[in-house]
Design a protein around this motif. Structure first.
Motif, PDB file in Angstrom:
ATOM      1  N   LEU A   1       0.793  -1.236   0.000  1.00 13.63           N
ATOM      2  CA  LEU A   1       0.000   0.000   0.000  1.00 13.63           C
ATOM      3  C   LEU A   1       0.827   1.289   0.000  1.00 13.63           C
ATOM      4  N   ILE A   2       2.090   1.222   0.409  1.00 10.71           N
ATOM      5  CA  ILE A   2       2.873   2.454   0.564  1.00 10.71           C
ATOM      6  C   ILE A   2       3.924   2.571  -0.547  1.00 10.71           C
ATOM      7  N   ASP A   3       3.949   3.736  -1.184  1.00 15.84           N
ATOM      8  CA  ASP A   3       4.974   4.007  -2.197  1.00 15.84           C
ATOM      9  C   ASP A   3       5.841   5.150  -1.683  1.00 15.84           C
ATOM     10  N   LEU A   4       7.083   4.828  -1.315  1.00 13.84           N
ATOM     11  CA  LEU A   4       7.928   5.824  -0.675  1.00 13.84           C
ATOM     12  C   LEU A   4       8.384   6.918  -1.645  1.00 13.84           C
ATOM     13  N   LYS A   5       8.264   6.636  -2.950  1.00 11.71           N
ATOM     14  CA  LYS A   5       8.642   7.658  -3.929  1.00 11.71           C
ATOM     15  C   LYS A   5       7.752   8.895  -3.784  1.00 11.71           C
ATOM     16  N   GLU A   6       6.550   8.680  -3.233  1.00 16.68           N
ATOM     17  CA  GLU A   6       5.609   9.797  -3.076  1.00 16.68           C
ATOM     18  C   GLU A   6       5.474  10.245  -1.631  1.00 16.68           C
ATOM     19  N   HIS A   7       6.332   9.784  -0.744  1.00 16.04           N
ATOM     20  CA  HIS A   7       6.189  10.043   0.693  1.00 16.04           C
ATOM     21  C   HIS A   7       6.932  11.304   1.126  1.00 16.04           C
ATOM     22  N   GLN A   8       6.225  12.159   1.865  1.00  9.52           N
ATOM     23  CA  GLN A   8       6.868  13.311   2.484  1.00  9.52           C
ATOM     24  C   GLN A   8       6.442  13.392   3.940  1.00  9.52           C
ATOM     25  N   GLY A   9       7.389  13.775   4.793  1.00 13.52           N
ATOM     26  CA  GLY A   9       7.058  13.902   6.214  1.00 13.52           C
ATOM     27  C   GLY A   9       8.274  14.384   6.972  1.00 13.52           C
ATOM     28  N   GLN A  10       8.034  14.878   8.204  1.00 11.51           N
ATOM     29  CA  GLN A  10       9.139  15.480   8.960  1.00 11.51           C
ATOM     30  C   GLN A  10      10.095  14.446   9.556  1.00 11.51           C
ATOM     31  N   HIS A  11       9.590  13.248   9.760  1.00 12.16           N
ATOM     32  CA  HIS A  11      10.406  12.241  10.452  1.00 12.16           C
ATOM     33  C   HIS A  11      11.331  11.544   9.456  1.00 12.16           C
ATOM     34  N   PRO A  12      12.597  11.352   9.800  1.00  7.81           N
ATOM     35  CA  PRO A  12      13.477  10.598   8.900  1.00  7.81           C
ATOM     36  C   PRO A  12      12.934   9.190   8.649  1.00  7.81           C
ATOM     37  N   ARG A  13      13.081   8.702   7.431  1.00  8.15           N
ATOM     38  CA  ARG A  13      12.591   7.356   7.079  1.00  8.15           C
ATOM     39  C   ARG A  13      13.341   6.862   5.860  1.00  8.15           C
ATOM     40  N   MET A  14      13.466   5.538   5.764  1.00  8.24           N
ATOM     41  CA  MET A  14      14.129   4.954   4.591  1.00  8.24           C
ATOM     42  C   MET A  14      13.292   3.857   3.960  1.00  8.24           C
ATOM     43  N   GLY A  15      12.164   3.459   4.625  1.00 12.38           N
ATOM     44  CA  GLY A  15      11.372   2.367   4.070  1.00 12.38           C
ATOM     45  C   GLY A  15       9.886   2.526   4.324  1.00 12.38           C
ATOM     46  N   ALA A  16       9.091   1.802   3.527  1.00 16.66           N
ATOM     47  CA  ALA A  16       7.646   1.765   3.751  1.00 16.66           C
ATOM     48  C   ALA A  16       7.415   1.201   5.159  1.00 16.66           C
ATOM     49  N   VAL A  17       8.068   0.077   5.420  1.00 14.16           N
ATOM     50  CA  VAL A  17       8.203  -0.396   6.799  1.00 14.16           C
ATOM     51  C   VAL A  17       9.570   0.115   7.238  1.00 14.16           C
ATOM     52  N   ASP A  18       9.590   1.128   8.061  1.00 10.07           N
ATOM     53  CA  ASP A  18      10.847   1.821   8.313  1.00 10.07           C
ATOM     54  C   ASP A  18      11.712   1.067   9.322  1.00 10.07           C
ATOM     55  N   VAL A  19      11.097   0.693  10.448  1.00 10.11           N
ATOM     56  CA  VAL A  19      11.878   0.028  11.476  1.00 10.11           C
ATOM     57  C   VAL A  19      10.991  -0.936  12.269  1.00 10.11           C
ATOM     58  N   VAL A  20      11.549  -2.107  12.595  1.00 12.31           N
ATOM     59  CA  VAL A  20      10.803  -3.154  13.297  1.00 12.31           C
ATOM     60  C   VAL A  20      11.621  -3.637  14.498  1.00 12.31           C
ATOM     61  N   PRO A  21      11.436  -3.018  15.666  1.00 17.33           N
ATOM     62  CA  PRO A  21      12.156  -3.483  16.849  1.00 17.33           C
ATOM     63  C   PRO A  21      11.376  -4.557  17.620  1.00 17.33           C
TER      64      PRO A  21
END
Lengths: 300, 300
Positions: free
Chosen positions: A74-94
């Protein structure tokens, strides 16, 4: 209800505005045997959603893979904008050990999920925190540096070859960091001064990088509506740096400014033991075992 | 695991020596859906066993009736001797609201069990504590006065007509008290004096009957092996008389003797909230909700 061995997982995905998409992704966590959705919250400015789930190891593993599949769909990072740093559709999984689970088991779980997800989705994955393959990859901020837009170049650097998956980002889903860590406790201490410099100075003394407590991050914050300030902390391992230790250290440092602690605050979830440890300290309880807590017995 | 609504029950039965009989009775609590055996301990001198179980209301009701049947079958009070006062094979059955259960529901449960058991076993039953039908029956010690040997005469007195069942004791099983009460917390405070008179004097000041705290029973005790003394307390409603309040009152009273608190002790099980309340007090946590405790979320 859940069984005896419980791991928490706090996945962050890069959608915080489109409620329809968010609900479709969150629905993956609902109605599952052995997994419980505890909380989720979306931030429009960050354009990001943080989920808190807990469950049994095997059930959680399957659930997180399903979640990643839906988020990547569902997420296309090519079109993603936001204030929080991110590198992936699923950004981090702790993954976070909660009950009758060792850190080693949480690390093992993170690696299994990373292996399955990288193969299934063609997704490059970095292991971070306790799962990191080297010291340089422990810190998420360092791993994520360059963000989605810089990942194609970063992954060409042999130093940043992903732990799993291809050496190029997923076209729409970028790169994901997966790891194991201790539970974080957001613990703030309020001071009866409106002078932010004092709160900032105290924060610097109490935190690890300033020569303070090993598992404490801290900064000064102004509470405008109350005209006071706060030392805002992230306690990164309450089992080693107890909450009461940072509180008493702040109280001590505040004294030299003639400033008093007027209250504290815990933001979000906190493991029971983090507060029981404080009760034990302040009350001087001898030989206390958490087996004596009725609710622990009920959860066995 | 247990569901959302949980009641605890701490039945006491009059056998603490014959291990075979004890195990046969305890087995009634094992392997039951919706009921969990948390603890049991037998005392040879008292010739008595205290059981701690918790469960869902309906499941617990059926389980306690089965337990009473087995205890009545195996115990003959005509042959019972022990240091602890007792009037029945099943001496006392307190129900304690633990989670999402009101005191009213616990009282209702105690009355249902009393009605069923009195009819099924021809057993006279007194309601006590919060379930008591009049103020004179609230205190278990008053209800039990005369013990098994004196019950035939006591029950002839119209003032002591049982709340349920016949006006004569069961031949072998005597009389049972059933009721609802708050959880008890056994909380002791150690003093750096070997002078028992001081611990006794402080105990008298802090306890309810001496003009002290409403839900606090207290006495002085000597800890011979450490050559110190202790104010030993039973906190009968920690939601109204918090543990920290009795601790700080003892500290204050000890000052006039130049005596210090050197530690505390919690004996047996304690509800999580009793300690969380203390952490909140000593740390000055503002606006804390027990929903923020991870384990509470997991138990929902």
């Amino acid at each position: 209800m859940l069984s005896n061995k419980i791991v928490e997982c706090v996945p962050n995905f890069s959608e915080g505005r489109d409620l329809e998409k968010i609900e479709k992704i969150i629905n993956v966590f609902r109605g599952r045997e052995g997994v419980k959705l505890l909380d989720y919250s979306s931030d429009k400015d960050h354009n990001r959603t943080v989920v808190t789930v807990a469950g049994e190891i095997e059930a959680l593993k399957v659930c997180i893979i399903d979640f990643m599949e839906k988020a990547i769909e569902l997420i296309d990072l090519k079109e993603h904008q936001g204030q929080h740093p991110r590198m992936g559709a699923v950004d981090v999984v702790p993954f976070i050990p909660i009950k009758n689970v060792t850190m080693e088991e949480a690390v093992e779980l993170s690696k299994e999920v990373a292996e399955i997800a990288s193969e299934k989705f063609g997704l490059p994955i970095f292991l971070y925190e306790k799962s990191a393959s080297c010291a340089a990859r422990e810190n998420l901020a360092v791993v994520r540096k360059g963000e989605f837009e810089g990942m194609a170049e970063k992954l060409q650097n042999p130093e940043w070859k992903p732990d799993y998956g291809p050496c190029h980002p997923h076209t729409s889903a970028g790169v994901t960091a997966i790891g194991a860590r201790m539970p974080l406790v957001a613990f703030n201490v309020n001071l009866d001064t409106s002078n932010l410099d004092i709160a900032t100075a105290i924060g610097k003394k109490v935190r690890f990088i300033g020569g303070g407590l090993r598992f404490c991050k801290a900064m000064g914050v102004k509470l405008e509506d109350r005209n006071i300030t706060q030392v805002s902390m992230n306690m990164t391992d309450y089992t080693k740096t107890a909450l009461y230790r940072s509180l008493e250290m702040i109280r001590m440092e505040a004294k030299r400014y003639g400033v008093n602690v007027v209250g504290t605050e815990i933001v979000g979830l906190v493991p029971m033991q983090a507060l029981i440890d404080c009760a034990e300290y302040y009350m001087g309880i001898e030989n206390f075992s958490s087996d004596q807590i009725l609710e622990s017995k009920l959860m066995e």
